[in-house]
Design an enzyme around this catalytic site. Structure first.
Site, PDB file in Angstrom:
ATOM      1  N   HIS A 103       1.559  -1.108  -0.149  1.00  0.00           N
ATOM      2  CA  HIS A 103       0.293  -0.292  -0.142  1.00  0.00           C
ATOM      3  C   HIS A 103       1.095   0.889  -0.475  1.00  0.00           C
ATOM      4  O   HIS A 103       0.034   2.767   0.667  1.00  0.00           O
ATOM      5  CB  HIS A 103      -0.970   0.500   1.483  1.00  0.00           C
ATOM      6  CG  HIS A 103      -1.142  -1.172   1.727  1.00  0.00           C
ATOM      7  ND1 HIS A 103      -2.114  -1.924   0.896  1.00  0.00           N
ATOM      8  CD2 HIS A 103      -1.372  -2.018   2.466  1.00  0.00           C
ATOM      9  CE1 HIS A 103      -2.323  -3.248   1.381  1.00  0.00           C
ATOM     10  NE2 HIS A 103      -2.186  -3.126   2.869  1.00  0.00           N
ATOM     11  N   SER A 127      10.560  18.287 -19.083  1.00  0.00           N
ATOM     12  CA  SER A 127       9.652  19.692 -19.590  1.00  0.00           C
ATOM     13  C   SER A 127      10.428  20.628 -19.217  1.00  0.00           C
ATOM     14  O   SER A 127      11.151  20.742 -18.382  1.00  0.00           O
ATOM     15  CB  SER A 127       7.908  19.205 -18.509  1.00  0.00           C
ATOM     16  OG  SER A 127       8.281  19.269 -17.226  1.00  0.00           O
TER      17      SER A 127
END
Length: 489
Positions: free
Chosen positions: A167, A297
């Site tokens: 998790h 980017s």
């Protein structure tokens, strides 16, 4: 379509060509030649000169003429029949003899599906239709190279402890190599699925308008044996071992479902691998190789190829809905609403699979590991994980388990408060060292906190998995691992 253009710019030349108009229409002509040859061999009045004329013009397609014919006829197959007949006037009367449009349309799709799988798969023999004969070449084995690179990575880092997560919360330790084997296991399953999907493919063959072969039975004056032999001969010429025994006008669209389901499962594997790499990059533990001139980017220069793979993998997974709806919506022997959809969904699925594999190959050829960061993360969490080891050591030294458990519980909560509320480091080990209660085991603490004692059999599992599952899969393909495919028609 912008999306299609982007897929074309990313995909390999081999896969792009496999679904190109040039290959499609040359394959149509090859199929007409196969049909004519088989019909002649079985006694129809077709001459060697007609076949030679067709073969000499198999590749010189006048695309401008074909486009004009399609504009007038509103039918792509008949447009190309007329265009082929224009440069083969002697053979014109026997081109497409007895056939329906799906003879070239569906059979060409099946060839493209087979060749598409061959481009993705490890070293297979790819049969291509050349001018005078079938040519067999080695393929561009994208998936084999990805598996090989990851296997080398798993072997190199089989013993390097790292935090395991459930998790996305720190759990028991594993190793960097063992985690890579989880990725490898999915890809090994994908190889087997791709092979099965490819090997299950059959040819549509020579079946006629509604799949009954009525037109060919008429051509051969009711001779069922000759019609069966015609189907078999054309199937073998096209490089298939079997044809579907029953079809409607088209082969069952469940075939497309099987093929794309296999590709979407590959997409799920790649998405999981690249998501894991993104998560590990965020932790600064592992990164994909960053090329010197690469720009992620303008705002986030660290963005890399893994995100592109995840994005395209989602597109591949989403394409699964198309063949399912097409197969479920077929009416009786055939409905036309499948045509436009399949012209998009089938090529896009293979082009996308090709792109994500080539991108994953780039990623796996230079994964960067930062052992010091991994070690720091382990030391931050390991004192909490080692509490049971400390309790057992105290008991062995004559202490009481319940009393020790309570001591460690209190100290752990205090250390957790420092981490969570003050943003400090985990000082549980320091607190244990300062507490007189733990004096009997102070000399054992380093050994009790050795990360290698928390990784279980991870290194052994890596060794066994690579030896028994991965290396045998790759061994037959090693010599051709870097051979580039040339599709020749």
């Amino acid at each position: 379509m912008a999306g299609a253009g982007e897929l074309s710019s990313y995909a390999s030349e081999e896969m792009h060509y496999n679904f190109s108009d040039k290959k499609k229409f040359i394959t149509w002509r090859k199929l007409w030649i196969f049909l004519a040859k088989a019909e002649k061999a079985l006694g129809l009045p077709i001459t060697d000169a007609q076949i030679a004329e067709m073969e000499s013009h198999a590749e010189d397609i006048d695309f401008a003429m074909a486009a004009e014919e399609e504009r007038k006829l509103r039918h792509d197959v008949m447009a190309h029949v007329h265009t082929f007949a224009h440069c083969c006037p002697t053979a014109a009367p026997i081109i497409h003899l007895g056939a329906t449009s799906c003879y070239v349309g569906d059979n060409t799709d099946l060839i493209a599906l087979r060749d598409g799988f061959n481009i993705l798969l490890p070293k297979v023999r790819l049969t291509c239709l050349s001018r005078n004969s079938m040519k067999t070449v080695h393929c561009n084995i994208l998936l084999a190279r990805v598996i090989d690179r990851l296997a080398n990575f798993a072997e190199e880092y089989a013993d390097l402890p790292t935090l395991g997560f459930t998790h996305f919360q720190p759990a028991q330790l594993t190793t960097v190599g063992k985690r890579a084997c989880l990725w490898l296991q999915d890809l090994v399953m994908d190889v087997r699925n791709l092979e099965r999907a490819r090997d299950d493919l059959r040819f549509r063959g020579v079946k006629g308008t509604t799949g009954t072969q009525a037109s060919f039975l008429q051509l051969f004056q009711g001779d069922h044996d000759k019609v069966e032999e015609l189907d078999k001969m054309v199937t073998e010429m096209a490089g298939f071992k079997k044809a579907y025994l029953v079809t409607g006008q088209t082969y069952s669209r469940k075939v497309d479902v099987d093929c794309l389901a296999t590709l979407t499962r590959l997409g799920a594997s790649v998405h999981k691998i690249c998501t894991d790499i993104c998560l590990l990059a965020n932790l600064k533990e592992i990164e994909e190789p960053f090329e010197k001139e690469q720009i992620g980017s303008s705002a986030m220069p660290y963005k890399m190829h893994a995100e592109r793979s995840c994005s395209l993998a989602r597109h591949l997974i989403a394409l699964m809905a198309d063949p399912l709806q097409t197969a479920s919506g077929q009416w009786l022997e055939r409905t036309l609403d499948d045509s436009a959809n399949r012209r998009i969904s089938l090529p896009e699925s293979f082009l996308t699979a090709d792109i994500i594999l080539s991108t994953l190959q780039n990623i796996t050829e230079g994964l960067v590991v930062y052992p010091k960061v991994i070690e720091r993360h382990i030391h931050h969490e390991l004192p909490f994980m080692a509490t049971e080891n400390n309790i057992m050591a105290i008991v062995k030294a004559g202490g009481n388990r319940q009393e020790c458990h309570e001591k460690i519980r209190v100290l752990s909560q205090e250390a957790a408060a420092v981490v969570k509320q003050e943003g400090g480091d985990n000082d549980l080990l320091v607190r244990i060292q300062r507490d007189p209660y733990f004096a009997p085991i102070l000399g054992q603490l380093d050994a009790l906190l050795d990360p290698k004692t928390f990784i279980g059999r991870a290194p052994q599992q890596v060794k066994t998995f690579l030896a028994e599952e991965v290396r045998p899969l790759l061994e037959p393909y090693k010599a051709n691992m870097d051979v580039k495919v040339e599709l020749v028609l």
